[in-house]
Design a protein around this motif. Structure first.
Motif, mmCIF file in Angstrom:
data_model
loop_
_atom_site.group_PDB
_atom_site.id
_atom_site.type_symbol
_atom_site.label_atom_id
_atom_site.label_comp_id
_atom_site.label_asym_id
_atom_site.label_seq_id
_atom_site.Cartn_x
_atom_site.Cartn_y
_atom_site.Cartn_z
ATOM 1 N N SER A 59 0.833 -1.203 0.000
ATOM 2 C CA SER A 59 0.000 0.000 0.000
ATOM 3 C C SER A 59 0.869 1.254 0.000
ATOM 4 O O SER A 59 1.952 1.286 0.583
ATOM 5 N N SER A 60 0.383 2.298 -0.647
ATOM 6 C CA SER A 60 1.151 3.543 -0.755
ATOM 7 C C SER A 60 1.382 4.170 0.607
ATOM 8 O O SER A 60 2.430 4.780 0.853
ATOM 9 N N LEU A 61 0.431 4.009 1.534
ATOM 10 C CA LEU A 61 0.577 4.571 2.871
ATOM 11 C C LEU A 61 1.728 3.914 3.610
ATOM 12 O O LEU A 61 2.574 4.581 4.202
ATOM 13 N N VAL A 62 1.782 2.578 3.558
ATOM 14 C CA VAL A 62 2.845 1.850 4.237
ATOM 15 C C VAL A 62 4.193 2.147 3.587
ATOM 16 O O VAL A 62 5.207 2.312 4.254
ATOM 17 N N GLN A 63 4.211 2.273 2.269
ATOM 18 C CA GLN A 63 5.469 2.453 1.554
ATOM 19 C C GLN A 63 6.159 3.766 1.906
ATOM 20 O O GLN A 63 7.367 3.899 1.710
ATOM 21 N N ARG A 64 5.424 4.730 2.434
ATOM 22 C CA ARG A 64 6.041 5.993 2.835
ATOM 23 C C ARG A 64 7.010 5.809 4.007
ATOM 24 O O ARG A 64 7.819 6.684 4.298
ATOM 25 N N SER A 65 6.906 4.663 4.687
ATOM 26 C CA SER A 65 7.694 4.436 5.893
ATOM 27 C C SER A 65 9.045 3.801 5.630
ATOM 28 O O SER A 65 9.852 3.692 6.543
ATOM 29 N N PHE A 66 9.308 3.373 4.391
ATOM 30 C CA PHE A 66 10.553 2.654 4.141
ATOM 31 C C PHE A 66 11.000 2.840 2.698
ATOM 32 O O PHE A 66 10.251 3.304 1.836
ATOM 33 N N ASP A 67 12.243 2.473 2.467
ATOM 34 C CA ASP A 67 12.850 2.530 1.138
ATOM 35 C C ASP A 67 12.556 1.220 0.414
ATOM 36 O O ASP A 67 12.998 0.148 0.854
ATOM 37 N N ARG A 68 11.810 1.287 -0.675
ATOM 38 C CA ARG A 68 11.435 0.071 -1.392
ATOM 39 C C ARG A 68 12.648 -0.714 -1.887
ATOM 40 O O ARG A 68 12.563 -1.913 -2.129
ATOM 41 N N ARG A 69 13.784 -0.057 -2.009
ATOM 42 C CA ARG A 69 14.985 -0.765 -2.447
ATOM 43 C C ARG A 69 15.470 -1.742 -1.381
ATOM 44 O O ARG A 69 16.301 -2.612 -1.657
ATOM 45 N N HIS A 70 14.962 -1.605 -0.155
ATOM 46 C CA HIS A 70 15.366 -2.491 0.937
ATOM 47 C C HIS A 70 14.280 -3.516 1.259
ATOM 48 O O HIS A 70 14.254 -4.072 2.356
ATOM 49 N N VAL A 71 13.402 -3.761 0.302
ATOM 50 C CA VAL A 71 12.348 -4.759 0.458
ATOM 51 C C VAL A 71 12.620 -5.931 -0.480
ATOM 52 O O VAL A 71 12.887 -5.739 -1.669
ATOM 53 N N VAL A 72 12.564 -7.144 0.062
ATOM 54 C CA VAL A 72 12.802 -8.351 -0.734
ATOM 55 C C VAL A 72 11.646 -9.321 -0.542
ATOM 56 O O VAL A 72 10.907 -9.258 0.438
ATOM 57 N N ARG A 73 11.509 -10.207 -1.504
ATOM 58 C CA ARG A 73 10.441 -11.208 -1.428
ATOM 59 C C ARG A 73 10.794 -12.320 -0.445
ATOM 60 O O ARG A 73 9.922 -12.862 0.243
ATOM 61 N N ASP A 74 12.075 -12.687 -0.399
ATOM 62 C CA ASP A 74 12.512 -13.772 0.472
ATOM 63 C C ASP A 74 14.011 -13.630 0.711
ATOM 64 O O ASP A 74 14.648 -12.696 0.223
ATOM 65 N N LEU A 75 14.585 -14.551 1.466
ATOM 66 C CA LEU A 75 15.998 -14.433 1.825
ATOM 67 C C LEU A 75 16.933 -14.730 0.661
ATOM 68 O O LEU A 75 18.069 -14.244 0.643
ATOM 69 N N LYS A 76 16.481 -15.479 -0.309
ATOM 70 C CA LYS A 76 17.269 -15.667 -1.512
ATOM 71 C C LYS A 76 17.396 -14.325 -2.246
ATOM 72 O O LYS A 76 18.464 -13.973 -2.751
ATOM 73 N N GLY A 77 16.308 -13.578 -2.263
ATOM 74 C CA GLY A 77 16.339 -12.249 -2.855
ATOM 75 C C GLY A 77 17.244 -11.303 -2.086
ATOM 76 O O GLY A 77 17.937 -10.462 -2.678
ATOM 77 N N LEU A 78 17.273 -11.437 -0.764
ATOM 78 C CA LEU A 78 18.162 -10.613 0.055
ATOM 79 C C LEU A 78 19.619 -10.905 -0.272
ATOM 80 O O LEU A 78 20.435 -9.979 -0.397
ATOM 81 N N SER A 79 19.949 -12.175 -0.416
ATOM 82 C CA SER A 79 21.325 -12.547 -0.752
ATOM 83 C C SER A 79 21.746 -11.935 -2.085
ATOM 84 O O SER A 79 22.850 -11.398 -2.214
ATOM 85 N N LYS A 80 20.846 -11.970 -3.051
ATOM 86 C CA LYS A 80 21.150 -11.388 -4.355
ATOM 87 C C LYS A 80 21.300 -9.873 -4.259
ATOM 88 O O LYS A 80 22.176 -9.279 -4.888
ATOM 89 N N LEU A 81 20.430 -9.228 -3.469
ATOM 90 C CA LEU A 81 20.492 -7.775 -3.299
ATOM 91 C C LEU A 81 21.824 -7.365 -2.701
ATOM 92 O O LEU A 81 22.478 -6.418 -3.177
ATOM 93 N N LEU A 82 22.271 -8.062 -1.667
ATOM 94 C CA LEU A 82 23.537 -7.705 -1.018
ATOM 95 C C LEU A 82 24.716 -7.990 -1.937
ATOM 96 O O LEU A 82 25.678 -7.214 -1.958
ATOM 97 N N ALA A 83 24.643 -9.068 -2.693
ATOM 98 C CA ALA A 83 25.732 -9.376 -3.610
ATOM 99 C C ALA A 83 25.837 -8.317 -4.699
ATOM 100 O O ALA A 83 26.934 -7.885 -5.072
ATOM 101 N N THR A 84 24.687 -7.848 -5.179
ATOM 102 C CA THR A 84 24.679 -6.814 -6.227
ATOM 103 C C THR A 84 25.229 -5.488 -5.710
ATOM 104 O O THR A 84 25.972 -4.776 -6.391
ATOM 105 N N SER A 85 24.886 -5.158 -4.455
ATOM 106 C CA SER A 85 25.310 -3.877 -3.877
ATOM 107 C C SER A 85 26.803 -3.820 -3.653
ATOM 108 O O SER A 85 27.388 -2.735 -3.526
ATOM 109 N N GLU A 86 27.455 -4.989 -3.620
ATOM 110 C CA GLU A 86 28.893 -5.033 -3.380
ATOM 111 C C GLU A 86 29.709 -5.032 -4.664
ATOM 112 O O GLU A 86 30.937 -4.953 -4.635
ATOM 113 N N GLU A 87 29.034 -5.135 -5.805
ATOM 114 C CA GLU A 87 29.756 -5.202 -7.078
ATOM 115 C C GLU A 87 30.300 -3.832 -7.479
ATOM 116 O O GLU A 87 29.710 -2.814 -7.162
#
Length: 251
Positions: free
Chosen positions: A223-251
């Motif tokens: 929801s747009s109301l909830v999304q105002r509280s956080f950075d969507r770039r720090h939202v993942v679907r699952d922990l596999k997605g988190l691992s990929k996000l962190l690996a990408t941020s380190e490249e």
């Protein structure tokens, strides 16, 4: 995003979830002792009843002279009363409470299930050199639950609200965790926290100087109301997605 040295994790709806609704699990326990209860009615009052109980006796009664088992027994009585089940005797409800305690105490695989890609994600994060820990508003059954689902092997430690007497979103529980990693204490800037609740798992650790990530398994944070509280770039679907996000941020 700077390279992190470690991550802490919430448990419920981040690593595991109830295999069936709480209403159904409570109704099944009641039926075993001759009490008929509508699972939907139990489910509808559970969250508000638990919130009230936590307000009156936080951290599973640690500061009020009751054990966590006694705390849960009282919650069970309140849930059935609030669901309109008035004909259950105190002795019968005590048996229901005992059944539920044993059901969850053993970390039973029919009580909880591991969320998709949790094992794979945790393995990838550890392989990438991250230390992992748990910061959770869970009770004393956590250790058995982690063992039952082979999750304990990934974590250096688990800090719970019952153990410490402090709950998220209070900073004290996060500060305690920073000193628990194998190899010595870490600063907030070296550690990220992962969970599913905006206040407890995103706002609170960020206020302490930690990085934070939200796991949104079922799209509840859309929801747009909830999304105002956080950075969507720090939202993942699952922990596999988190691992990929962190690996990408380190490249």
């Amino acid at each position: 995003m700077s390279r992190l040295k470690a991550l802490t994790f919430d448990v419920t709806n981040t690593l595991i979830k109830a295999r069936r609704s709480i209403g159904h699990q409570y109704a099944d326990a009641a039926r075993a002792h001759g009490i008929e209860a509508d699972p939907a009615a139990l489910e509808s009052v559970f969250e508000t009843t638990m919130a009230q109980k936590k307000c009156e006796q936080p951290d599973y009664g640690k500061h009020h002279g009751v054990t966590s088992r006694e705390w849960w027994a009282d919650l069970v009585r309140r849930v059935f009363a609030n669901a309109g089940i008035k004909d259950a005797s105190p002795s019968a409800l005590a048996k229901v409470s005992d059944t539920l305690w044993e059901h969850f105490q053993d970390g039973a695989t029919d009580a909880w299930e591991v969320l998709p890609n949790v094992h794979e994600g945790l393995e990838a994060l550890r392989a990438n050199g991250l230390r992992l820990g748990i910061v959770s508003n869970f009770d004393s059954t956590l250790a058995a639950t982690l063992r039952a689902h082979r999750l304990n092997v990934y974590f250096d430690f688990a800090v719970t609200s019952e153990q410490l007497g402090v709950s998220k979103p209070e900073p004290g529980i996060f500060k305690k965790a920073l000193g628990e990693f194998d190899g010595g204490p870490l600063s907030p800037g070296d550690v990220g926290h992962v969970g599913d609740e905006v206040l407890n798992d995103y706002v609170a650790p960020r206020n302490l100087g930690m990085t934070a990530f939200l796991v949104d398994n079922e799209g509840h944070l859309s929801s747009s109301l909830v999304q105002r509280s956080f950075d969507r770039r720090h939202v993942v679907r699952d922990l596999k997605g988190l691992s990929k996000l962190l690996a990408t941020s380190e490249e």
